[in-house]
Design an enzyme around this catalytic site. Structure first.
Site, mmCIF file in Angstrom:
data_model
loop_
_atom_site.group_PDB
_atom_site.id
_atom_site.type_symbol
_atom_site.label_atom_id
_atom_site.label_comp_id
_atom_site.label_asym_id
_atom_site.label_seq_id
_atom_site.Cartn_x
_atom_site.Cartn_y
_atom_site.Cartn_z
ATOM 1 C CE LYS A 190 -4.001 -5.261 -5.575
ATOM 2 N NZ LYS A 190 -5.175 -4.571 -5.966
ATOM 3 C CG HIS A 214 -8.402 -1.335 -4.093
ATOM 4 N ND1 HIS A 214 -8.945 -2.534 -3.707
ATOM 5 C CD2 HIS A 214 -9.445 -0.557 -4.466
ATOM 6 C CE1 HIS A 214 -10.260 -2.493 -3.847
ATOM 7 N NE2 HIS A 214 -10.587 -1.295 -4.309
ATOM 8 C CE1 TYR A 240 -4.101 -1.979 0.654
ATOM 9 C CE2 TYR A 240 -2.433 -3.479 1.520
ATOM 10 C CZ TYR A 240 -3.714 -3.245 1.057
ATOM 11 O OH TYR A 240 -4.603 -4.285 0.984
#
Length: 186
Positions: free
Chosen positions: A163, A132, A122
């Site tokens: 991601k 997220h 994170y």
């Protein structure tokens, strides 16, 4: 003098978390473990306990915030812990080097097995649940090789989970270099 005593009563020495080594993780039922979770997201809340990954537990042991026990009274030394963890996860030390480096830089690092990676990371200041993860991370030793197929699979997982892919390369001195890859449209 009475004023000094009142101040000293309020200041408690930091209590270490007492945790149990169990199979492939470490857990604690103490209030101090829940406080640390709320403060900096170490561990995961499960059934009234805080469960720690092996890398989280070693990090907290090194920071003198946790003592790990096997059974009721046998405290595990750092060397014993590392030996046990390496039996469970052969590349444990490589993962730990990356975890330690990212946490020391202020990132929250969690396991990412459900994403097909080792860690999810994170951005600074973001707690899991608030937003997220920004990256999924694959720790590798500098001597390892990846095929193009393996590289493409890792990149595809990162892309499908929205991601960024971060390859964490650990050298012989435990120094970590990061390589980020992402899809770009020309």
């Amino acid at each position: 003098m009475a004023e000094k005593l009142k101040i000293e009563e309020k200041i408690k020495p930091e209590e270490k978390i007492k945790a149990q080594f169990a199979r492939e993780s470490v857990y604690s039922e103490e209030e101090t473990s829940r406080e640390l979770y709320n403060q900096s997201r170490f561990g995961e809340l499960k059934e009234g306990k805080v469960s720690y990954s092996l890398v989280e537990a070693l990090y907290l042991i090194e920071k003198k915030k946790m003592d790990v026990f096997e059974g009721k009274k046998k405290q595990i030394t750092v060397d014993e812990f590392i030996r046990k963890a390496r039996k469970i996860q052969p590349n444990f030390w490589i993962k730990y080097c990356v975890f330690r480096d990212l946490r020391s830089r202020g990132y929250i690092v969690k396991t990412a097995l459900k994403f097909g990676a080792d860690f999810r990371v994170y951005d600074r200041g973001v707690k899991p649940g608030d937003d997220h993860a920004k990256w999924i991370v694959y720790p590798v030793h500098e001597g390892e090789t990846l095929t193009w197929t393996e590289w493409a699979a890792k990149n595809r997982v990162a892309h499908s989970t929205r991601k960024r892919l971060l390859m964490a390369v650990v050298d012989e001195e435990a120094y970590v270099s990061y390589w980020e890859a992402r899809w770009v449209r020309p």
